[in-house]
Design a protein around this motif. Structure first.
Motif, short mmCIF file in Angstrom:
data_model
loop_
_atom_site.label_atom_id
_atom_site.label_comp_id
_atom_site.label_asym_id
_atom_site.label_seq_id
_atom_site.Cartn_x
_atom_site.Cartn_y
_atom_site.Cartn_z
N ARG A 1 2.79 -0.06 2.11
CA ARG A 1 2.75 0.60 3.37
C ARG A 1 4.27 0.81 4.25
O ARG A 1 4.88 1.19 4.65
N GLU A 2 4.71 -0.65 4.67
CA GLU A 2 5.79 -0.61 5.21
C GLU A 2 7.07 -0.42 4.39
O GLU A 2 8.14 0.05 4.60
N GLN A 3 6.75 0.43 3.31
CA GLN A 3 8.03 0.46 1.85
C GLN A 3 8.23 1.94 2.98
O GLN A 3 9.17 2.88 2.08
N SER B 1 7.95 5.41 5.81
CA SER B 1 8.10 5.64 7.27
C SER B 1 6.58 6.63 7.32
O SER B 1 6.03 6.15 6.69
N GLY C 1 -2.99 0.75 9.20
CA GLY C 1 -3.37 -0.38 7.74
C GLY C 1 -4.49 -0.43 7.72
O GLY C 1 -4.95 -0.60 6.76
N ALA D 1 12.48 4.29 6.79
CA ALA D 1 11.82 3.32 5.73
C ALA D 1 12.77 3.93 3.57
O ALA D 1 13.12 4.76 3.78
N SER E 1 -0.75 4.86 8.15
CA SER E 1 0.37 3.86 8.33
C SER E 1 0.36 2.68 9.27
O SER E 1 0.67 1.83 9.68
N LEU E 2 0.49 2.68 11.09
CA LEU E 2 0.38 2.46 11.76
C LEU E 2 -0.64 1.27 11.96
O LEU E 2 -0.01 0.08 11.78
#
Length: 251
Positions: free
Chosen positions: A108-110, A112, A132, A79, A129-130
Motif C-alpha cells: 500500500r505504501e506505493q 498515496s 493497513g 507516491a 491504507s493508513l
C-alpha cells in the motif's frame, strides 16, 4: 471518488446499493462511463481517468465491483503509483476480495493515501491504507469520504443516514441525495490541513465549487440479489452544469 454511501446486504431486493460523487479538477481529462472495449476489456464498465489511466468506480458483467477514495493529506509526498489503478487491478483480475486486499496491504505504501472497496457476489472488503488492516464488512449501511470509514464528517453522515432511510428507493431519488449542496457551520467541519476557504467549499455532498474544481460525476451502482446490475453516471461541468447522463443495466 470523494464521497460514497453504500448499503450492503440490507435488502431482500439488492445485495448492494452504492451512491457516490467524484470531485475533481475540471481540467483533468476523463472518459465518461463506458465499456472498455478499446483496451480489450469488454467485461469492464467504468469511467476512465485519461491522465493516469485508472478509474474511481467500476463493475464487471459478472458482478465484481470496486471503488476508491483518496485520503486528504495536504503536503504529503506523492507516491509513485496512481490510486485509480487499484480498482482496475481488482476488476481485471480473478482474485477473491480477501486475497486481493491481503496482497495489497503489503504494497500500500506505493500509493498515496486511499480507501478501497472491492466486492463480488459473496463478500465486500475494505482497506484504509493508513490503517493497513483489510477487513470484511458485514451487512449494514456505511459512509466514506476522504478520511476513514464512517468518519464523522457532516456530509458523510448526511449521505449515510439518507441512504439508510431510502436504500430501496428508485434511482431518481437516490441520485437526488447526491445533489445536496448544503453547507455546514465552520465548527462542524473537519480540520484536514487545507485552508478554511477550501474546507467550506468541499463541505457539501455536491460541490458546485468554481470553474476549476467541483463535483464532476454522480454515480449509482445497484446489484440485485438476483445478480442484475444497474450503473448510472450523471456528469457535470464547472459550477455544477449538467453535461450528460448514461444508464447501463443487465440481468
Amino acid at each position: 471518488m470523494c464521497l460514497i454511501a453504500f448499503a450492503w446486504q440490507t435488502s431482500k431486493h439488492h445485495r448492494l446499493t452504492l451512491i457516490g460523487n467524484r470531485d475533481e479538477f475540471h481540467r483533468r481529462p476523463t472518459r465518461p462511463l463506458d465499456w472498455w472495449d478499446d483496451l480489450n476489456q469488454p467485461e469492464l464498465l467504468a469511467g476512465r481517468d485519461l491522465e493516469a489511466g485508472g478509474t474511481w468506480l467500476g463493475v464487471t458483467r459478472d458482478g465484481r465491483f470496486a471503488a476508491v477514495t483518496n485520503i486528504r493529506a495536504p503536503g504529503a509526498a506523492k507516491a509513485p503509483l496512481s490510486r485509480g489503478q487499484l480498482p482496475l487491478d481488482y476488476l481485471q483480475g480473478r482474485q477473491a476480495p480477501e486475497a486481493f486486499m491481503q496482497q495489497l496491504a503489503a504494497q500500500r505504501e506505493q500509493y498515496s493515501g486511499f480507501n478501497l472497496l472491492v466486492g463480488d457476489a459473496n463478500a465486500l472488503w475494505f482497506l484504509n491504507s493508513l490503517d493497513g488492516q483489510p477487513r470484511e464488512l458485514g451487512p449494514g449501511v456505511y459512509g466514506l469520504s476522504n478520511a476513514d470509514l464512517d468518519s464523522p464528517w457532516p456530509k458523510t453522515g448526511y449521505l449515510r443516514d439518507a441512504l439508510c432511510e431510502a436504500a430501496d428507493a428508485d434511482s431518481e431519488h437516490l441520485l437526488g441525495l447526491l445533489a445536496n449542496s448544503r453547507s455546514y457551520p465552520d465548527e462542524q467541519l473537519p480540520a484536514t490541513g487545507i485552508s478554511q476557504q477550501w474546507e467550506r467549499m468541499l463541505a457539501p455532498a455536491f460541490i458546485t465549487g468554481n470553474r476549476e474544481y467541483g463535483t464532476r460525476a454522480s454515480n449509482l451502482l445497484r446489484i440485485g440479489q438476483d445478480g442484475g446490475i444497474e450503473l448510472i453516471e450523471k456528469r457535470f461541468g464547472p459550477l455544477g452544469q449538467p453535461e450528460g447522463e448514461r444508464l447501463c443495466e443487465w440481468a
